[in-house]
Design an enzyme around this catalytic site. Structure first.
Site, PDB file in Angstrom:
ATOM      1  N   HIS A 185       0.832  -1.212   0.000  1.00 55.65           N
ATOM      2  CA  HIS A 185       0.000   0.000   0.000  1.00 55.65           C
ATOM      3  C   HIS A 185       0.857   1.248   0.000  1.00 55.65           C
ATOM      4  O   HIS A 185       1.867   1.337   0.685  1.00 55.65           O
ATOM      5  CB  HIS A 185      -1.029  -0.015   1.129  1.00 55.65           C
ATOM      6  CG  HIS A 185      -0.517   0.178   2.521  1.00 55.65           C
ATOM      7  ND1 HIS A 185      -0.336   1.434   3.085  1.00 55.65           N
ATOM      8  CD2 HIS A 185      -0.198  -0.705   3.492  1.00 55.65           C
ATOM      9  CE1 HIS A 185       0.078   1.306   4.334  1.00 55.65           C
ATOM     10  NE2 HIS A 185       0.182   0.011   4.608  1.00 55.65           N
ATOM     11  N   GLU A 238      -5.251   2.075   2.179  1.00 52.22           N
ATOM     12  CA  GLU A 238      -5.221   0.919   3.092  1.00 52.22           C
ATOM     13  C   GLU A 238      -5.472   1.347   4.524  1.00 52.22           C
ATOM     14  O   GLU A 238      -6.210   0.689   5.270  1.00 52.22           O
ATOM     15  CB  GLU A 238      -3.872   0.197   2.983  1.00 52.22           C
ATOM     16  CG  GLU A 238      -3.779  -1.109   3.753  1.00 52.22           C
ATOM     17  CD  GLU A 238      -3.312  -0.962   5.188  1.00 52.22           C
ATOM     18  OE1 GLU A 238      -3.363  -1.962   5.939  1.00 52.22           O
ATOM     19  OE2 GLU A 238      -2.899   0.148   5.585  1.00 52.22           O
TER      20      GLU A 238
END
Length: 377
Positions: A185, A238
């Site tokens: 992420h 995320e």
């Protein structure tokens, strides 16, 4: 990134039980009012929370799926039944060391440091911030540059309703078939002030992000052409509830895309000073067959030992998004929980903290490259 598992009990206390699925009108009306729909625990219907309530959950170490953009009436059933969807998968033992080992030797910590210097220079990489969007643009531009004029490689933006987009780079296979995916992420967060606070995110998840960039570079330089497709993903959002990975995983499931395996690298550069240096394997949201294969990859290609981590908890990282859609998933982690980085989600997540190690992170890049090659070739 990971939070402590005490969050599940707190989530149960904070959630309200719903009597019926949420309809399209309610989804639209509540989203317009600024509410977010959160799934707080397995088997519990999602609940509406304000942005401030959502932030307080994060500060209280409660993990969740933010399903506002991906919810439909079947999702509650899917989330309750997800653990029955992903059974143990069998993978052949690693068998391409003569080809993989020379490529591993080209991986460069100098390159990874350079990439991370750029990413940590942004004030933060929060998914709604202008600097978060700029960081995703930099990743897109860097991967496009590294791909060069090679045929059979595409680099694309997966856009969302928020500012920061996710990035997908794809090696086409010699034939069609299930895709091998590896992800990290790209966003970061300062829990004290998410939108404007300083959040260098060097380890969380700058380390996984630059591991993937460097593995991609090395494979392009080696002329890697897989038998079946391989994709590299850098996810937006995320930290705010697995937003980007949920959107992509659900899109792939809706299109009927078959996936050979998904591997997440979320934090790879820290281990507590004085502790044993290992590559930790997450025990939940993970396919046991893929985990066994990852152990073999570590034994074959890394100088480090592997260790099983404790359960990472509900919605702990992007592999959970793929697991919820029934795909075969796994995750590598920098250390056994408790020996991992205590400085994340703050101004202190930098490369200068004691315990941050480029040689440690390099071992994760080596295993990541081996995973891509062994499954893709």
């Amino acid at each position: 990134m990971k939070f402590s598992t005490l969050g599940c009990l707190l989530a149960m206390a904070l959630g309200a039980v719903r009597a019926a699925p949420i309809g399209p009108d309610e989804l639209t009306d509540m989203a317009v009012k600024g509410y977010r729909l959160l799934s707080l625990a397995e088997g519990v219907p999602p609940v509406w929370k304000t942005e401030e309530e959502k932030l307080e959950l994060m500060r209280s170490n409660v993990r969740f799926f933010d399903v506002t953009e991906v919810y439909d009436q079947e999702d509650e059933f899917v989330h309750r039944q997800s653990k029955s969807l992903a059974s143990a998968t069998t993978f052949p033992a690693p068998s391409h060391s003569s080809a993989v080992t020379p490529i591993l030797k080209t991986l460069s910590t100098t390159n990874m440091q350079s990439y991370l210097t750029t990413l940590t220079a942004y004030n933060n990489r929060y998914y709604t911030s202008t600097t978060g969007k700029a960081a995703s643009q930099w990743i897109f531009d860097k991967i496009t540059e590294l791909a060069g004029t090679r045929s059979g490689i595409t680099v694309s933006k997966f856009t969302h309703s928020w500012a920061q987009f996710s990035v997908v780079a794809r090696f086409e296979g010699k034939s069609s078939g299930p895709v091998t995916i590896i992800g990290a992420h790209e966003d970061s967060i300062n829990l004290s002030s998410p939108t404007s606070g300083r959040a260098p995110g060097a380890d969380d998840d700058g380390s996984g992000t630059v591991n993937l960039i460097e593995v991609f570079r090395a494979l392009v330089a080696a002329g890697f052409t897989p038998s079946t497709p391989v994709e590299f993903h850098w996810y937006s959002g995320e930290e705010a509830g697995l937003l980007g990975s949920q959107a992509i995983a659900k899109s792939y499931k809706s299109k009927g895309t078959t996936v050979k395996a998904f591997l997440e690298l979320d934090m790879s550069a820290y281990f507590a000073p004085g502790s044993k240096e290992v590559i930790a394997l997450e025990s939940d949201y993970s396919d046991s067959g893929l985990t066994s294969f990852l152990k073999q990859l570590i034994d074959t290609y890394s100088t480090l030992d592997w260790a099983m981590d404790t359960a990472c908890g509900y919605a702990c990282s992007d592999h959970a998004s793929w697991y919820q859609q029934g795909y075969t998933t796994g995750m590598l982690y920098e250390a056994v929980t408790g020996k991992d980085n205590p400085n994340i989600h703050s101004t202190g997540d930098t490369t200068s903290v004691s315990g941050f190690s480029w040689s440690h992170s390099l071992e994760f890049a080596k295993v990541a490259l081996a995973y891509v090659y062994e499954l893709g070739i």
